[in-house]
Write a protein that holds these residues in place. Structure first.
Motif, PDB file in Angstrom:
ATOM      1  N   VAL A 200       0.947  -1.252   0.169  1.00  0.00           N
ATOM      2  CA  VAL A 200      -0.147   0.012  -0.047  1.00  0.00           C
ATOM      3  C   VAL A 200       0.788   1.102  -0.089  1.00  0.00           C
ATOM      4  O   VAL A 200       2.056   1.209   0.355  1.00  0.00           O
ATOM      5  CB  VAL A 200      -0.933   0.068   1.271  1.00  0.00           C
ATOM      6  CG1 VAL A 200      -1.870  -0.982   1.233  1.00  0.00           C
ATOM      7  CG2 VAL A 200      -0.100   0.006   2.592  1.00  0.00           C
ATOM      8  N   PRO A 201       0.187   2.540  -0.365  1.00  0.00           N
ATOM      9  CA  PRO A 201       1.019   3.671  -0.429  1.00  0.00           C
ATOM     10  C   PRO A 201       1.692   4.011   0.934  1.00  0.00           C
ATOM     11  O   PRO A 201       1.000   3.929   1.920  1.00  0.00           O
ATOM     12  CB  PRO A 201       0.268   4.767  -1.055  1.00  0.00           C
ATOM     13  CG  PRO A 201      -0.924   3.995  -1.575  1.00  0.00           C
ATOM     14  CD  PRO A 201      -1.129   2.431  -0.881  1.00  0.00           C
ATOM     15  N   VAL A 202       2.750   4.711   1.150  1.00  0.00           N
ATOM     16  CA  VAL A 202       3.442   5.115   2.427  1.00  0.00           C
ATOM     17  C   VAL A 202       3.569   6.646   2.141  1.00  0.00           C
ATOM     18  O   VAL A 202       4.098   7.015   1.295  1.00  0.00           O
ATOM     19  CB  VAL A 202       4.770   4.370   2.506  1.00  0.00           C
ATOM     20  CG1 VAL A 202       5.644   5.012   3.879  1.00  0.00           C
ATOM     21  CG2 VAL A 202       4.616   2.910   2.520  1.00  0.00           C
ATOM     22  N   ALA A 203       3.093   7.321   3.402  1.00  0.00           N
ATOM     23  CA  ALA A 203       3.456   8.652   3.642  1.00  0.00           C
ATOM     24  C   ALA A 203       4.599   8.726   4.851  1.00  0.00           C
ATOM     25  O   ALA A 203       4.740   7.853   5.523  1.00  0.00           O
ATOM     26  CB  ALA A 203       2.204   9.379   4.051  1.00  0.00           C
ATOM     27  N   ALA A 204       5.338   9.967   4.300  1.00  0.00           N
ATOM     28  CA  ALA A 204       6.522  10.091   5.517  1.00  0.00           C
ATOM     29  C   ALA A 204       6.163  11.203   6.412  1.00  0.00           C
ATOM     30  O   ALA A 204       5.707  12.089   6.351  1.00  0.00           O
ATOM     31  CB  ALA A 204       7.738  10.417   4.666  1.00  0.00           C
ATOM     32  N   ALA A 205       6.828  10.630   7.810  1.00  0.00           N
ATOM     33  CA  ALA A 205       6.762  11.839   8.806  1.00  0.00           C
ATOM     34  C   ALA A 205       7.952  11.633   9.520  1.00  0.00           C
ATOM     35  O   ALA A 205       8.572  10.576   9.894  1.00  0.00           O
ATOM     36  CB  ALA A 205       5.306  11.388   9.603  1.00  0.00           C
ATOM     37  N   GLY A 206       8.076  12.929  10.440  1.00  0.00           N
ATOM     38  CA  GLY A 206       9.274  12.851  11.266  1.00  0.00           C
ATOM     39  C   GLY A 206      10.433  13.788  10.656  1.00  0.00           C
ATOM     40  O   GLY A 206      11.100  13.304   9.910  1.00  0.00           O
ATOM     41  N   GLY A 207      10.466  15.158  11.290  1.00  0.00           N
ATOM     42  CA  GLY A 207      11.359  15.776  10.880  1.00  0.00           C
ATOM     43  C   GLY A 207      11.037  16.688   9.566  1.00  0.00           C
ATOM     44  O   GLY A 207      12.343  17.304   8.806  1.00  0.00           O
ATOM     45  N   ILE A 208       9.964  16.393   8.851  1.00  0.00           N
ATOM     46  CA  ILE A 208       9.791  17.290   7.459  1.00  0.00           C
ATOM     47  C   ILE A 208       8.911  18.534   7.934  1.00  0.00           C
ATOM     48  O   ILE A 208       7.783  18.593   8.146  1.00  0.00           O
ATOM     49  CB  ILE A 208       8.926  16.086   6.668  1.00  0.00           C
ATOM     50  CG1 ILE A 208       9.668  14.898   6.397  1.00  0.00           C
ATOM     51  CG2 ILE A 208       8.276  16.879   5.384  1.00  0.00           C
ATOM     52  CD1 ILE A 208       8.796  13.869   5.965  1.00  0.00           C
ATOM     53  N   SER A 209       9.720  19.510   7.445  1.00  0.00           N
ATOM     54  CA  SER A 209       9.228  20.773   7.902  1.00  0.00           C
ATOM     55  C   SER A 209       9.040  21.844   6.933  1.00  0.00           C
ATOM     56  O   SER A 209       8.646  23.088   6.784  1.00  0.00           O
ATOM     57  CB  SER A 209       9.932  21.679   8.974  1.00  0.00           C
ATOM     58  OG  SER A 209       9.702  20.809  10.261  1.00  0.00           O
ATOM     59  N   ASP A 210       9.855  21.247   5.730  1.00  0.00           N
ATOM     60  CA  ASP A 210       9.721  22.277   4.238  1.00  0.00           C
ATOM     61  C   ASP A 210       9.960  21.376   2.986  1.00  0.00           C
ATOM     62  O   ASP A 210       9.711  20.383   3.259  1.00  0.00           O
ATOM     63  CB  ASP A 210      10.877  23.289   4.295  1.00  0.00           C
ATOM     64  CG  ASP A 210      12.239  22.594   4.609  1.00  0.00           C
ATOM     65  OD1 ASP A 210      13.084  23.161   4.819  1.00  0.00           O
ATOM     66  OD2 ASP A 210      12.333  21.454   4.183  1.00  0.00           O
ATOM     67  N   GLY A 211       9.831  22.336   1.973  1.00  0.00           N
ATOM     68  CA  GLY A 211       9.733  21.496   0.799  1.00  0.00           C
ATOM     69  C   GLY A 211      11.097  20.677   0.683  1.00  0.00           C
ATOM     70  O   GLY A 211      11.129  19.734  -0.410  1.00  0.00           O
ATOM     71  N   ARG A 212      12.260  20.993   1.041  1.00  0.00           N
ATOM     72  CA  ARG A 212      13.402  20.310   1.302  1.00  0.00           C
ATOM     73  C   ARG A 212      13.079  18.498   1.549  1.00  0.00           C
ATOM     74  O   ARG A 212      13.423  17.726   0.936  1.00  0.00           O
ATOM     75  CB  ARG A 212      14.682  20.911   1.783  1.00  0.00           C
ATOM     76  CG  ARG A 212      15.025  21.958   1.091  1.00  0.00           C
ATOM     77  CD  ARG A 212      16.106  22.977   1.918  1.00  0.00           C
ATOM     78  NE  ARG A 212      15.392  23.416   3.030  1.00  0.00           N
ATOM     79  CZ  ARG A 212      16.044  24.207   3.974  1.00  0.00           C
ATOM     80  NH1 ARG A 212      17.379  24.472   3.687  1.00  0.00           N
ATOM     81  NH2 ARG A 212      15.430  24.605   4.952  1.00  0.00           N
ATOM     82  N   GLY A 213      12.542  18.672   2.966  1.00  0.00           N
ATOM     83  CA  GLY A 213      11.923  17.292   3.490  1.00  0.00           C
ATOM     84  C   GLY A 213      11.020  16.915   2.641  1.00  0.00           C
ATOM     85  O   GLY A 213      11.144  15.412   2.570  1.00  0.00           O
ATOM     86  N   PHE A 214      10.129  17.534   2.161  1.00  0.00           N
ATOM     87  CA  PHE A 214       9.319  16.947   1.189  1.00  0.00           C
ATOM     88  C   PHE A 214       9.745  16.149  -0.081  1.00  0.00           C
ATOM     89  O   PHE A 214       9.507  15.010  -0.426  1.00  0.00           O
ATOM     90  CB  PHE A 214       8.154  17.950   0.868  1.00  0.00           C
ATOM     91  CG  PHE A 214       7.073  17.818   0.083  1.00  0.00           C
ATOM     92  CD1 PHE A 214       6.359  18.719  -0.432  1.00  0.00           C
ATOM     93  CD2 PHE A 214       6.709  16.379  -0.271  1.00  0.00           C
ATOM     94  CE1 PHE A 214       4.918  18.470  -1.012  1.00  0.00           C
ATOM     95  CE2 PHE A 214       5.449  16.073  -1.155  1.00  0.00           C
ATOM     96  CZ  PHE A 214       4.734  17.155  -1.600  1.00  0.00           C
TER      97      PHE A 214
END
Ligand SMILES: Cc1cc2nc3c(=O)[nH]c(=O)nc-3n(C[C@H](O)[C@H](O)[C@H](O)COP(=O)(O)O)c2cc1C
Length: 349
Positions: A200-214
């Motif tokens: 299934v699709p995975v979303a990422a979380a943890g320490g992502i606060s701007d477009g670079r993390g995205f």
């Protein structure tokens, strides 16, 4: 940015605001969903009928997809007196003032309230439910019967596999950098492992606060980002101005993984209370009994801006949070910055 998650959730931008206890209420959810991302309500903070009212308020203000987060660890859905005793004793001991102050965690401290939240969610049928700590198959089946999609917040591959076996439609992998209750594996290592482990699709979380993390999350194989700390510093988030300012001024090293508020590992801003318990870590009670020890401190951070002892969950991503913005602007900035980075990297390739 079209991904399997924008298709599945029916959203324009693969940016999901996290279901944060107290912080994520209707205003923030509506702002993110109306900006083309998906807002998630921090459902844990509402007694059942208050939860119903909040969901109806969101439905009245957006026709776009939104989600509701529920914490369903067995200890909260069980009606075993022994595990509830320390918490019920706390509740009995509290003054009316303190009870009012603890409104945000009352559902966690009231036997049967979490089951009441479950019933309200099945009744109101929001488009999406996000489960944390446990993914009971029976509840997921009941959601699917009502056309509700189910996502599961996981800090390990084992939990993600179980969630998918139990019917979860997508996984949110939260790395240890994240604010709030979190695991011990970093986002950079966790996400590729999850992408390899589940279909299934995975979303990422943890320490992502701007477009670079995205952009980095997309490179790791994620198909959306689930963002918490960045949205604390938004106009629509619930929270005392001092708490939001602390997030804007804070550095990654100002956060600490502590059990001192809830009994479970939680990443929060270090203060006198967390430091005091670092020496006493052997005496920390289990979840949710430690709530009985921390008492109103689990709320004074959000409500009163009590920087010295109040609980202020926040992730290491505070390093790049430099201003309080409208939530829609945060979504727009993250998407634009990520698109520019991906474009630039493509040029180089
Ligand atoms: C203030 C705060 C409250 C949180 N409350 C919850 C919660 O009630 N339920 C939950 O599943 N996760 C909760 N989390 C974790 C978020 O869902 C999310 O996974 C995390 O914030 C992502 O990492 P980030 O903070 O680095 O963006 C909370 C996080 C924060 C910062």
């Amino acid at each position: 940015m079209k991904t399997r998650l924008t298709d599945l959730l029916g959203i324009r931008h693969p940016v999901l605001s996290a279901g944060m206890a107290r912080v994520s209420q209707a205003d923030l959810v509506v702002a993110v969903s109306n900006a083309g991302g998906m807002g998630c309500l921090g459902g844990v903070s509402f007694l059942p009928e208050a939860l119903r009212a909040e969901i109806r308020d969101i439905k009245a203000r957006t026709s776009n997809p939104f989600a509701v987060n529920l914490l369903l660890p067995e200890v909260l859905t069980s009606d075993d007196d022994a595990s509830w005793a320390p918490v019920s004793e706390l509740w009995e001991r509290l003054s009316p003032d303190d009870r009012t102050k603890l409104k945000g965690v009352e559902a966690l401290l009231t036997k049967g309230a979490v089951q009441g939240q479950v019933d309200v969610v099945l009744d109101e049928a929001p488009p999406v439910v996000i489960l944390t700590f446990a993914t009971p198959r029976e509840f997921i089946d009941q959601c699917h019967t009502r056309g509700i999609l189910v996502g599961a917040l996981c800090g390990s591959i084992g939990r993600a596999r179980t969630a998918v076996e139990n019917g979860a439609d997508f996984i949110i992998g939260q790395g240890t950098e994240g604010g709030g209750h979190t695991g011990h594996v970093g986002t950079m290592a966790l996400i590729p492992g999850l992408v390899d482990a589940v279909d299934v699709p995975v979303a990422a979380a943890g320490g992502i606060s701007d477009g670079r993390g995205f952009a980095a999350a997309l490179a790791l194989g994620a198909e959306a980002v689930w963002v918490g700390t960045r949205f604390i510093a938004s106009d629509e988030a619930y929270g005392h101005e001092s708490f939001k300012r602390r997030v804007v001024e804070g550095q990654s090293k100002d956060t600490v993984l502590t059990k001192s508020y809830t009994g479970k590992p939680l990443r929060a801003l270090r203060n006198e209370w967390t430091s005091r318990w670092e020496e006493l870590s052997g005496e920390i009670a289990n979840f949710p009994a430690q709530y009985a020890v921390a008492g109103t401190l689990v709320e004074t951070g959000y409500q009163d801006g009590d920087l010295a002892t109040g609980m202020m969950p926040a992730g290491q991503g505070i390093q790049t949070v430099t201003e309080i913005l409208p939530a829609a602007k945060i979504v727009e900035n993250m998407v634009t910055e990520a698109e520019n980075i991906l474009h630039r990297l493509n040029q180089r390739a």
